[in-house]
Design an enzyme around this catalytic site. Structure first.
Site, short mmCIF file in Angstrom:
data_model
loop_
_atom_site.label_atom_id
_atom_site.label_comp_id
_atom_site.label_asym_id
_atom_site.label_seq_id
_atom_site.Cartn_x
_atom_site.Cartn_y
_atom_site.Cartn_z
N GLU A 1 4.30 -6.65 1.60
CA GLU A 1 3.83 -7.03 0.27
C GLU A 1 3.70 -5.80 -0.64
O GLU A 1 2.62 -5.49 -1.14
CB GLU A 1 2.45 -7.71 0.37
CG GLU A 1 2.44 -8.97 1.21
CD GLU A 1 1.03 -9.49 1.47
OE1 GLU A 1 0.91 -10.68 1.76
OE2 GLU A 1 0.06 -8.72 1.37
N PRO A 2 4.78 -5.08 -0.88
CA PRO A 2 4.68 -3.88 -1.70
C PRO A 2 4.62 -4.21 -3.19
O PRO A 2 5.27 -5.14 -3.66
CB PRO A 2 5.99 -3.15 -1.39
CG PRO A 2 6.95 -4.27 -1.08
CD PRO A 2 6.15 -5.35 -0.42
N GLY B 1 0.78 -1.23 0.00
CA GLY B 1 0.00 0.00 0.00
C GLY B 1 0.81 1.28 0.00
O GLY B 1 0.24 2.37 -0.13
N CYS C 1 -15.22 2.33 -27.23
CA CYS C 1 -16.59 2.87 -27.26
C CYS C 1 -17.19 2.99 -25.87
O CYS C 1 -18.16 2.28 -25.52
CB CYS C 1 -17.45 1.98 -28.14
SG CYS C 1 -16.69 1.75 -29.74
N GLU C 2 -16.60 3.81 -25.05
CA GLU C 2 -17.08 4.08 -23.69
C GLU C 2 -16.70 5.52 -23.36
O GLU C 2 -15.56 5.92 -23.64
CB GLU C 2 -16.35 3.20 -22.65
CG GLU C 2 -16.45 1.73 -22.83
CD GLU C 2 -17.67 1.11 -22.17
OE1 GLU C 2 -18.37 1.82 -21.39
OE2 GLU C 2 -17.93 -0.07 -22.43
N TYR D 1 -0.15 -1.81 -11.85
CA TYR D 1 -1.59 -1.84 -12.17
C TYR D 1 -1.86 -1.21 -13.54
O TYR D 1 -2.87 -0.54 -13.74
CB TYR D 1 -2.41 -1.19 -11.04
CG TYR D 1 -2.09 -1.80 -9.71
CD1 TYR D 1 -2.49 -3.10 -9.43
CD2 TYR D 1 -1.36 -1.12 -8.73
CE1 TYR D 1 -2.15 -3.71 -8.22
CE2 TYR D 1 -1.03 -1.71 -7.52
CZ TYR D 1 -1.43 -3.00 -7.28
OH TYR D 1 -1.10 -3.61 -6.09
N TYR E 1 -10.89 4.41 -11.26
CA TYR E 1 -10.77 5.13 -9.98
C TYR E 1 -10.68 6.63 -10.17
O TYR E 1 -10.36 7.34 -9.22
CB TYR E 1 -9.48 4.73 -9.24
CG TYR E 1 -9.18 3.27 -9.20
CD1 TYR E 1 -9.99 2.37 -8.50
CD2 TYR E 1 -8.05 2.75 -9.83
CE1 TYR E 1 -9.68 1.02 -8.44
CE2 TYR E 1 -7.73 1.41 -9.78
CZ TYR E 1 -8.55 0.55 -9.09
OH TYR E 1 -8.24 -0.78 -9.04
N1 LLP Z 1 -1.17 -7.13 -0.34
C1 LLP Z 1 -2.49 -7.30 -0.54
C2 LLP Z 1 -3.21 -8.24 0.29
C3 LLP Z 1 -3.14 -6.55 -1.53
O1 LLP Z 1 -4.45 -6.70 -1.70
C4 LLP Z 1 -2.41 -5.63 -2.32
C5 LLP Z 1 -3.07 -4.85 -3.36
C6 LLP Z 1 -1.03 -5.51 -2.09
C7 LLP Z 1 -0.45 -6.27 -1.08
C8 LLP Z 1 -0.16 -4.58 -2.89
O2 LLP Z 1 -0.49 -3.24 -2.70
P1 LLP Z 1 0.47 -2.10 -3.28
O3 LLP Z 1 1.76 -2.12 -2.49
O4 LLP Z 1 0.72 -2.40 -4.70
O5 LLP Z 1 -0.26 -0.83 -3.09
N2 LLP Z 1 -5.73 -1.84 -8.93
C9 LLP Z 1 -5.54 -0.81 -7.92
C10 LLP Z 1 -4.83 -1.29 -6.71
C11 LLP Z 1 -5.48 -2.50 -6.09
C12 LLP Z 1 -4.56 -3.12 -5.11
C13 LLP Z 1 -5.04 -4.43 -4.70
N3 LLP Z 1 -4.29 -5.01 -3.66
C14 LLP Z 1 -4.86 0.39 -8.55
O6 LLP Z 1 -4.71 0.44 -9.77
O7 LLP Z 1 -4.55 1.36 -7.87
#
Ligand code: LLP
Length: 427
Positions: A273-274, A239, A355-356, A384, A316
């Site tokens: 979990e980055p 996150g 087409c959106e 993403y 988003y």
């Molecule tokens: N761990 C878990 C359990 C997760 O659900 C996620 C992301 C991560 C780690 C990794 O998060 P990060 O470090 O990448 O922020 N599609 C969306 C983001 C959805 C993230 C889903 N889970 C976007 O484009 O912003």
């Protein structure tokens, strides 16, 4: 960020001009900078070194095998949310023990496969899933390590679609239910349920929600210890933010400065979990202008990339800085902000051919004048981006390229019409 920058009015990725990449590989094109991937991983590892954490790169954010391989070489472990991701991690060279398997709806078949493959840790999200894991491990005669995903009911102050740690979200179980489940499972011989897993949202652009979350987790750990239940693993999820504008996220060191002191001396295995914080700023999406037109109220720039390549704006309302690849010295951008103020900019909607009406990359964005065939770069697209691409409107997905200094390597070829119909022709 040094890996992508303008020199003499031209965008470069490391030592390759973006225009030459578009020329050679075509558009739309995802371009990743190896240096940026490696540096963000190394910087994170250094910032959290006091905790000796397992940094499990979140495969969902950028799953190309070549990217996974180079992060593995840097020492990354992996966070997988499907068997497909588990298999990608293994193919990228990770020992199964360095894979954590997460996800709110793992089927029994997926659990069985993950057990056979030997994944190191299961992040379990419900009592029913725990029962399924026990049954599968017992049948296979195995003992597995598991962490229970706890929903701390903390507001991460991010988009409602990417908030995961509030009580109304589907993820994990609440603190009281977790306490009971840990106590009930302390004697289990097939599932060693000794970990707590948390992930509160993405992106989380402030450190406070992490401080609050760690506080709740430590309180739970202490309560469990008093009941004779020992927790030896804390997985804080991902996150951490990325640089979509210049200053929207704190540097990784700021997260570390807040988190490390809370966990130091706790004698816990720490997992992170980055995804975004490693990959987002390491990638751009290159596109070419096709046409321009104007309505009474808007000017449109129509490009050859679309929501099918980068869905974040449509899904988003996400902001991605975008700018011409060859704007000339007069239009070299001083920042990634939407409110760039330079003489000669014009407000346009940058839209794709799908087409959106949600098929846009930017709305009312001030950009230098653009003409057909001009190239545009969409920044911070490494996480993403390609992974969320679709073939909607029967659009083949883009190619991906990895740049290292003055060399570029195709790491995923552009899809073709034959790829679009292959699974239909076979039947
Ligand atoms: N761990 C878990 C359990 C997760 O659900 C996620 C992301 C991560 C780690 C990794 O998060 P990060 O470090 O990448 O922020 N599609 C969306 C983001 C959805 C993230 C889903 N889970 C976007 O484009 O912003």
């Amino acid at each position: 960020m040094a890996s992508f920058g303008y020199r003499n009015g031209e965008l470069y990725c490391e030592d390759m001009s973006a225009a030459s990449l578009a020329q050679r590989f075509g558009t739309p094109l995802y371009v990743y900078a190896r240096g940026a991937l490696e540096q963000s991983f190394d910087r994170m590892a250094a910032a959290f070194a006091a905790l000796s954490p397992k940094i499990c790169f979140s495969i969902k954010s950028c799953s190309n095998l070549h990217v996974l391989r180079l992060l593995r070489q840097r020492g990354a472990a992996f966070d997988a949310v499907s068997i497909g991701e588990v298999r990608r991690a293994i193919e990228a060279g990770a020992p199964a023990a360095d894979i954590v398997f997460a996800g709110v709806g793992k089927t029994r078949a997926e659990i069985d496969t993950a057990l056979q493959l030997g994944v190191g840790c299961f992040n379990v999200e419900s009592a029913e899933e725990l029962a399924a894991l026990r049954a599968a491990a017992a049948q296979a005669g195995l003992t597995v390590r598991a962490a229970l995903r706890v929903n701390p009911d903390v507001d991460a102050h991010t988009h409602p679609y990417t908030t995961t740690g509030k009580d109304e979200n589907k993820f994990g179980i609440n603190l009281a239910a977790a306490r009971d489940l840990f106590a009930a499972h302390r004697q289990d011989t097939h599932v060693r349920l000794t970990g707590i897993h948390l992930h509160i949202g993405s992106p989380v652009n402030t450190v406070e929600p992490y401080v609050e979350t760690v506080g709740r987790a430590l309180q739970l750990i202490d309560e469990l210890a008093a009941q004779g239940v020992a927790i030896d693993l804390l997985n804080l999820g991902g996150g951490w933010g990325a640089c979509y504008q210049d200053d929207d996220a704190p540097p990784i060191e700021a997260y570390a400065d807040a988190i490390v002191p809370l966990l130091a001396g706790r004698n816990l295995d720490v997992h992170f979990e980055p995804g975004r914080s490693i990959a987002a700023d390491a990638g751009v999406l290159l596109a070419r202008v096709v046409y321009r037109k104007a309505s009474r109220s808007r000017r449109f720039v129509i490009v050859d990339t679309a929501m099918t390549d980068l869905i974040r704006p449509a899904l988003y309302d996400a902001y991605h800085f975008l700018w011409p690849v060859s704007p000339g010295a007069a239009f070299t951008p001083a920042s990634r902000r939407a409110d760039l103020d330079m003489p000669g900019l014009e407000a346009v909607d940058v839209v794709g051919p799908v087409c959106e009406s949600s098929d846009f990359l930017a709305k009312q964005r001030c950009l230098p004048p653009l003409a057909p065939d001009d190239l545009l770069a969409v920044f911070s697209a490494g996480a993403y981006g390609f992974v969320m691409a679709s073939q909607y409107n029967s659009r083949p997905r883009a190619a991906e390229v990895l740049v290292h200094r003055d060399e570029a390597r195709l790491i995923r070829r552009r899809e073709t019409y034959d790829d679009l119909v292959a699974a239909e022709r076979e039947v």
